[in-house]
Motif scaffolding. Structure first.
Motif, mmCIF file in Angstrom:
data_model
loop_
_atom_site.group_PDB
_atom_site.id
_atom_site.type_symbol
_atom_site.label_atom_id
_atom_site.label_comp_id
_atom_site.label_asym_id
_atom_site.label_seq_id
_atom_site.Cartn_x
_atom_site.Cartn_y
_atom_site.Cartn_z
ATOM 1 N N THR A 107 0.837 -1.205 0.000
ATOM 2 C CA THR A 107 0.000 0.000 0.000
ATOM 3 C C THR A 107 0.867 1.248 0.000
ATOM 4 O O THR A 107 1.954 1.251 0.564
ATOM 5 C CB THR A 107 -0.936 -0.033 1.237
ATOM 6 N N TYR A 108 0.388 2.298 -0.648
ATOM 7 C CA TYR A 108 1.090 3.582 -0.645
ATOM 8 C C TYR A 108 0.671 4.396 0.578
ATOM 9 O O TYR A 108 -0.482 4.809 0.679
ATOM 10 C CB TYR A 108 0.780 4.368 -1.918
ATOM 11 N N TYR A 109 1.619 4.608 1.470
ATOM 12 C CA TYR A 109 1.375 5.411 2.666
ATOM 13 C C TYR A 109 1.813 6.851 2.424
ATOM 14 O O TYR A 109 2.929 7.101 1.967
ATOM 15 C CB TYR A 109 2.139 4.844 3.870
ATOM 16 N N VAL A 110 0.927 7.811 2.749
ATOM 17 C CA VAL A 110 1.292 9.220 2.747
ATOM 18 C C VAL A 110 2.049 9.497 4.047
ATOM 19 O O VAL A 110 3.100 10.126 4.063
ATOM 20 C CB VAL A 110 0.044 10.114 2.631
ATOM 21 N N ASN A 111 1.503 8.994 5.141
ATOM 22 C CA ASN A 111 2.202 8.968 6.428
ATOM 23 C C ASN A 111 1.575 7.836 7.246
ATOM 24 O O ASN A 111 0.749 7.081 6.716
ATOM 25 C CB ASN A 111 2.133 10.332 7.135
ATOM 26 N N ALA A 112 1.945 7.719 8.513
ATOM 27 C CA ALA A 112 1.495 6.552 9.287
ATOM 28 C C ALA A 112 -0.027 6.444 9.373
ATOM 29 O O ALA A 112 -0.564 5.346 9.473
ATOM 30 C CB ALA A 112 2.105 6.589 10.691
#
Ligand code: FA5
Ligand code: MG
Length: 413
Positions: A107-112
Motif C-alpha cells: 500500500t502507498y502510505y502518505v504517512n502513518a
C-alpha cells in the motif's frame, strides 16, 4: 532522463493533496511519480474510455432503479479524495491488523495515518454513516503491485452498496409471516451468525441479478460468466464474477453480503446489505479491445480521439497506434534483508515511466557460502507511440541500476 527522476519525496516538507496538508514520516512511501497521478481523475475526463465506462454503469443503475418519487435510487460519488485514513481503508472494513494488504510493501502510505486508498471500499462506512442506502463510489485506487500489460500502480474502481430493511427485502414475498433479517445462530459457509437464511438468500439473489443486469447491459446478453466463491474480510458469503474473454476467464469484480458488524458500526444495525467493487480498466480493456493498461494514461491524440463519441453506449474497437518493437534488458543484483520485489517494481516505474511494459523476476539464487540472495529481473521496454533506440534503452537501464543501488541498497552483479 535524469532531469525527470526524483524517486524520493522530500520528507522534511508537508505535501498538499486535494487541498489538505499532510506531514510526512518514516512510513511515507509515496513517490513523486505516484503523487503526479493524484488528481488526474481519468474517470471524470470527457470522452476518456474510463469515463465512458463509468457513464455506462451509471446509466444502467439510473435506468433500472428508481425510488418512489421516480428519482434515481443510487447516489453517485466520483470526486472523493483518494487520501483516506488507515481506519477508512482497513479498520472500518474489519481488515485484520496483520493482513498483508496493510503492509508498506503493498500500500502507498502518505504517512502513518494516511494512505492512498487501495480500494473504493474505503468509503463504504462513511457513506452509510451519512444515511445513504444505495450508492456508487467511483475513483482512482493505488497499489504497489507487479508490472505488466494488465497491472498499473494506479487503476480505477466502482464500488456499489445497497441496504435493505426488513420491509424492503421481503416486499416481493407473498407470505411474510415469521420472516426476519436477524437471528442468533452459527456462521457457516452460507451465512453470517446474525443473519437468517431467507434474508441472505434474497440479498444474494438481488446482488447477482443486479450485477448480471449490469454485465449484460455492457457486453450484451450472450456474454458467458461464472460466479466463484471467495473471501473478503468485509463480506460473507463473497463471490467473484468472471467473464469469458478471448477464451479465458477474467475476474471483473468482487462482491458479497456485507459483514453485519460493519453495518452496525456505521449506524445501520437494522439493515442488511450487499456490496461490490469492480475494476474499470478490466471492463474497458475487454469492451474496447485495449491490449495494454498504459493506453489509459496516454496523451497521444491518435489514441484519445478514438473515444470521442457523443453517446457513451456507442460500440468502439480500439486500434493500436502501432506495435513498436520491444527492447529487453536483464538486471541482476544481491538483495538486502528487508527487500521486497514491489520496492524494485515501484522504482523501475518511477524512473522508467510508461516506457516500461513489463518486469519479471526470472531467477533467484542463494550463494551457498555468503548466504546472500540474488535476484535477476527481465525488463521489457517499449514506447507506445514511437520506436526506441537500444542506446536510449541502455541509458535508462543504467540509470535504473544506479537509482536502485542508491535507494534500495542492492548490489549490482
Ligand atoms: C477489492 O478491491 C474489494 N474491495 C472488492 C469488493 C468490494 C469486494 C465490495 C466485496 C465488496 P480486488 O482486490 O479483487 O477486491 O479488486 C476488485 C477488482 O478490481 C478486481 O476484480 C479487478 O477488476 C480490479 N483490479 C484489482 N487489481 C487490479 C489491478 N492491479 N489492475 C487493474 N484492475 C485491478
Ligand atoms: Mg480479486
Amino acid at each position: 532522463y535524469s532531469s525527470k527522476v526524483a524517486y524520493n519525496v522530500d520528507k522534511t516538507k508537508p505535501i498538499s493533496i486535494f487541498g489538505a496538508s499532510y506531514d510526512l514520516d518514516q512510513t511515507t512511501n509515496v513517490t513523486p511519480r505516484i503523487l503526479s497521478k493524484v488528481g488526474r481523475n481519468l474517470h471524470n475526463k470527457h470522452s476518456h474510455p474510463l469515463n465512458l465506462i463509468k457513464q455506462r454503469i451509471q446509466n444502467y443503475f439510473y435506468r433500472s432503479f428508481r425510488n418512489r418519487n421516480g428519482n434515481p435510487l443510487f447516489a453517485v460519488f466520483d470526486n472523493l479524495s483518494p487520501v483516506v485514513t488507515t481506519h477508512q481503508c482497513f479498520d472500518s472494513l474489519l481488515v485484520p491488523k496483520n493482513h498483508i494488504s496493510r503492509s508498506v510493501s503493498d500500500t502507498y502510505y502518505v504517512n502513518a495515518e494516511h494512505v492512498l486508498r487501495a480500494h473504493t471500499s474505503a468509503h463504504q462506512a462513511d457513506l452509510i454513516s451519512r444515511g445513504l442506502d444505495a450508492f456508487l463510489a467511483v475513483g482512482d485506487v493505488y497499489r504497489r503491485d507487479e508490472i505488466d500489460s494488465k497491472h498499473y500502480p494506479v487503476f480505477h474502481q466502482c464500488e456499489g452498496v445497497r441496504l435493505f430493511n426488513s420491509h424492503q427485502l421481503f416486499s416481493s414475498v407473498a407470505d411474510k409471516e415469521g420472516l426476519g433479517l436477524f437471528e442468533n445462530s452459527r456462521r457457516d459457509s452460507n451465512k453470517q451468525e446474525t443473519h437468517t437464511m431467507e434474508a441472505v438468500k434474497l440479498v444474494e439473489h438481488d446482488l447477482k441479478k443486479t450485477l448480471i443486469g449490469m454485465t449484460t447491459h455492457l457486453f450484451g446478453k450472450d456474454i458467458e460468466y461464472q460466479w466463484v466463491e471467495t473471501y473478503f474480510p468485509f463480506t460473507h458469503p463473497s463471490w467473484e464474477l468472471e467473464i469469458k474473454y478471448q477464451d479465458d476467464w477474467l475476474e471483473v469484480l468482487g462482491c458479497g453480503v456485507m459483514e453485519q458488524q460493519l453495518l452496525n458500526q456505521a449506524g445501520a444495525s437494522g439493515k442488511i446489505g450487499w456490496a461490490f467493487g469492480l475494476g474499470l480498466e478490466r471492463l474497458a480493456m475487454c469492451l474496447y479491445d485495449i491490449p495494454d493498461i498504459r493506453v489509459f494514461w496516454s496523451g497521444d491524440r491518435r489514441i484519445l480521439s478514438q473515444f470521442y463519441v457523443k453517446d457513451p453506449e456507442t460500440p468502439i474497437t480500439f486500434k493500436p497506434v502501432s506495435n513498436y518493437p520491444q527492447c529487453i534488458s536483464d538486471m541482476s543484483f544481491w538483495i538486502p534483508n528487508d527487500y521486497t520485489s514491489n520496492d524494485y517494481f515501484d522504482l523501475v516505474r518511477s524512473v522508467g515511466g510508461d516506457l516500461v511494459e513489463e518486469i519479471t523476476l526470472i531467477d533467484t539464487f542463494k550463494h551457498p557460502k555468503t548466504e546472500k540472495t540474488s535476484h535477476c529481473y527481465r525488463i521489457i521496454y517499449r514506447h507506445m507511440e514511437r520506436n526506441m533506440t537500444q542506446e536510449e534503452v541502455n541509458v535508462l537501464h543504467t540509470l535504473i541500476g544506479q537509482t536502485a543501488t542508491k535507494e534500495l541498497q542492492i548490489e549490482l552483479r
